[in-house]
Design a protein around this motif. Structure first.
Motif, PDB file in Angstrom:
ATOM      1  N   LYS A 109       0.379  12.135  -2.800  1.00 45.58           N
ATOM      2  CA  LYS A 109       0.829  11.014  -3.625  1.00 45.58           C
ATOM      3  C   LYS A 109       0.497  11.241  -5.094  1.00 45.58           C
ATOM      4  N   GLU A 110      -0.654  11.844  -5.355  1.00 43.37           N
ATOM      5  CA  GLU A 110      -1.047  12.088  -6.738  1.00 43.37           C
ATOM      6  C   GLU A 110      -0.098  13.077  -7.410  1.00 43.37           C
ATOM      7  N   PRO A 168      -3.322  11.492   0.178  1.00 44.71           N
ATOM      8  CA  PRO A 168      -3.719  11.053  -1.176  1.00 44.71           C
ATOM      9  C   PRO A 168      -3.398  12.080  -2.260  1.00 44.71           C
ATOM     10  N   ASP A 169      -3.684  13.350  -2.001  1.00 40.65           N
ATOM     11  CA  ASP A 169      -3.360  14.384  -2.991  1.00 40.65           C
ATOM     12  C   ASP A 169      -1.849  14.527  -3.148  1.00 40.65           C
ATOM     13  N   VAL A 207       3.564   3.432  -4.537  1.00 38.14           N
ATOM     14  CA  VAL A 207       2.572   3.922  -5.496  1.00 38.14           C
ATOM     15  C   VAL A 207       2.480   3.007  -6.709  1.00 38.14           C
ATOM     16  N   ASP A 249      -3.270  13.459   7.831  1.00 40.31           N
ATOM     17  CA  ASP A 249      -3.400  12.229   7.048  1.00 40.31           C
ATOM     18  C   ASP A 249      -4.259  12.419   5.802  1.00 40.31           C
ATOM     19  N   ASP A 250      -5.265  13.312   5.886  1.00 42.88           N
ATOM     20  CA  ASP A 250      -6.162  13.456   4.735  1.00 42.88           C
ATOM     21  C   ASP A 250      -5.529  14.216   3.570  1.00 42.88           C
ATOM     22  N   GLN A 291       0.822  -1.210   0.000  1.00 42.73           N
ATOM     23  CA  GLN A 291       0.000   0.000   0.000  1.00 42.73           C
ATOM     24  C   GLN A 291       0.858   1.262   0.000  1.00 42.73           C
TER      25      GLN A 291
END
Length: 561
Positions: A269-270, A266-267, A128, A262-263, A125
């Motif tokens: 990583k993108e 995701p952005d 990437v 933490d939120d 996980q």
């Protein structure tokens, strides 16, 4: 020693200590197994340093800690101490094991099997773009082997044996999954290091001896044994580097700790997915360890600033690495011969890689120096301390290495005075920049003139190949001498002098007027005379200057102007 039926807190601590020790014994062998020809210190060193941090954190708990505390120390120590791609992935594997084992005072066979599966899942996980034929493949096999063994024989030793046997078999198959491994005739080094973790488990659970590392001169022979012992199949030798190192064709490895909600991850990583590869982001609870291979260092760091606050930024040029463990042994942040007397209007801080180079910089007016170089990245704090110690209201930083420039820029932004970075990518560019340095002039004037002076220099170096590789200059064998400029191998020869001849012949043109030669460790008076004589004969209109720098692993650095 009696076979253990369960693992308690002391057992987990013992596994980490045994694993640390065996990684240190094997690290040089694993470090030798890369396809890049330049000297470096990567997978074995990175994994060993990661375990150093783990064991230090566990030992800080004192006597008789509880299982939950030991497992929390394993997870946190590995996160904070992870080095390189392999170290980051290993930290996630250890976090997975610790997360499951920490739920109960004693872990039985079922808990260990489940822990190895969780470890594999968490590691995948975190990556990437997972690639088979790497440590991820070996970790998945370990979890599957442990689960299968549990069904047949629900004892702790059977689960360890099943995990270790399946992992070793998967490791031996990694060359069938990655062309780069097949071409080099090796298996994955990160996976090899993970098999040693299973050996450490077998040692603590059943008292089995740990495998001894192979002789270094045996590495490269047909089918040498790298990992053996614990009563399971031996694996063949190991790896082209950390997961993805060099295979993705990207120049720089960027790592840092990221303090971010933490939120936002995701952005984050993108964004990273659009600028690089070999991306690993591990952590949680507002603290993340981030790793990427990229050609855009600035964008990699800026993504962190958008998400939160980066810390301990480390940048490595994958084509110009040198032995990180030497840096760790000697200390990257040691300042050299601090000056006395009044501070100039504009001071200079330079990063240097050798005592002789430091003396040259001192003679050219540098006021404070910090040890560093390829893969020897000083921290932001170390550079910041040197800036503050100058006493000057305005300071120029000479990083003298592309890897160190982002850290220098961060130090400049944090300093309590005006600071600018002249982006010197090599020692010889730093020398050239100082020729136009005026301590009595202002910061902006100095930066403009120093940048222009540094830009007129073409840097190059000679080093010895530590492994076989295919390069733009043709095939390279271990032990060959190679000439390199701006990360590209342009000459291959059987002696330092011959490599220098071919290198300079490729680079020198009628427009060049001066060659500065800096002798490092491994340079000899005879080779230096040969090189200067060749320059006199082949390029009689080019002047030559020779200096003793003492830099490691690169017997000759050149600056062509």
């Amino acid at each position: 020693m009696a076979t253990r039926a369960t693992l308690d807190a002391a057992g987990v601590a013992a596994v980490m200590a045994v694993y640390r020790d065996v990684l240190h014994r094997h690290q040089q062998a694993i470090n030798r197994l890369n396809v890049y020809p330049v000297p470096d210190g990567d997978t074995g060193t990175n994994m060993a340093l990661t375990l150093d941090a783990v064991v230090a954190e566990v030992e800080s708990l004192g006597d008789s800690p509880e299982m939950a505390a030991v497992c929390a120390a394993v997870a946190h120590g590995s996160l904070m101490g992870a080095r390189g791609n392999s170290g980051v992935i290993l930290s996630q594997l250890l976090r997975g094991v610790a997360e499951r084992l920490g739920r109960c005072p004693c872990a039985d066979a079922s808990a260990l099997a489940e822990a190895l599966v969780i470890a594999s899942d968490l590691a995948r996980q975190a990556v990437v773009r997972p690639v088979e034929g790497t440590i991820l493949t070996v970790a998945r096999a370990a979890g599957e082997g442990a689960t299968a063994a549990l069904e047949a024989d629900p004892t702790l030793v059977a689960v360890v044996d099943g995990a270790r046997s399946a992992a070793a078999d998967a490791l031996a198959r990694t060359p069938t999954m990655l062309d780069a491994l097949a071409r080099a005739g090796v298996v994955d080094a990160g996976g090899t290091g993970y098999v040693l973790f299973l050996d450490a488990l077998a040692s603590v659970v059943d008292g089995r001896p740990m495998p001894e590392p192979p002789a270094l001169d045996s590495i490269g022979a047909a089918h040498p044994v790298l990992v053996a012992g614990a009563g399971a199949p031996a694996a063949e030798r190991g790896h082209h580097g950390d997961v993805g190192t060099g295979v993705d064709g990207l120049r720089y490895e960027v790592m840092y700790l990221l303090h971010a909600p933490d939120d936002t991850i995701p952005d984050f990583k993108e964004v990273w997915a659009g600028i690089g590869d070999s991306i690993v982001v591990v952590g949680g609870g507002g603290l993340w360890n981030c790793h990427i291979h990229t050609d855009d260092i600035g964008a990699a760091v800026e993504a962190a600033l958008d998400a939160g606050r980066p810390q301990d930024i480390r940048v490595t040029d994958l084509l110009e690495q040198v032995e990180e463990e030497r840096w760790v042994r000697e200390g990257a942040g040691v300042t050299i011969d601090e000056p006395t007397g009044p501070a100039p209007a504009t001071g200079v801080v330079a990063v240097v890689s050798g005592e002789g180079i430091g003396r040259i910089f001192r003679s050219l007016g540098v006021h404070h120096m910090v040890r560093g170089g390829q893969s020897m990245n000083p921290s932001t704090a170390e550079i910041l301390d040197a800036i503050e110690a100058t006493g000057s209201d305005q300071v120029v930083i000479l990083p003298n290495n592309k890897n160190i420039r982002p850290v220098a820029e961060q130090a400049a932004a944090l300093a309590h005075r005006r600071v600018r970075v002249v982006p010197t990518g090599s020692t010889v560019e730093g020398f050239a920049a100082l020729l136009d340095y005026d301590p009595g002039s202002g910061l902006d004037e100095n930066v403009a003139s120093m940048e222009a002076s540094a830009a007129r220099v073409l840097p190059a170096e000679v080093t010895q190949a530590v492994r076989a590789a295919e390069t733009d200059a043709g095939p390279v064998s271990e032990g060959d001498w190679i000439g390199v400029t701006r990360g590209n191998v342009v000459s291959v020869a059987d002696s330092p002098a011959a490599a220098a001849f071919a290198l300079l012949d490729r680079l020198l043109t009628d427009e060049h007027e001066l060659v500065t030669l800096i002798e490092g460790e491994g340079a000899t008076p005879a080779d230096t005379r040969r090189i200067t004589a060749w320059l006199h004969d082949e390029h009689p209109d080019v002047a030559t200057e020779v200096h003793r720098g003492g830099q490691p692993l690169y017997p000759y650095l050149f600056g062509i102007e």
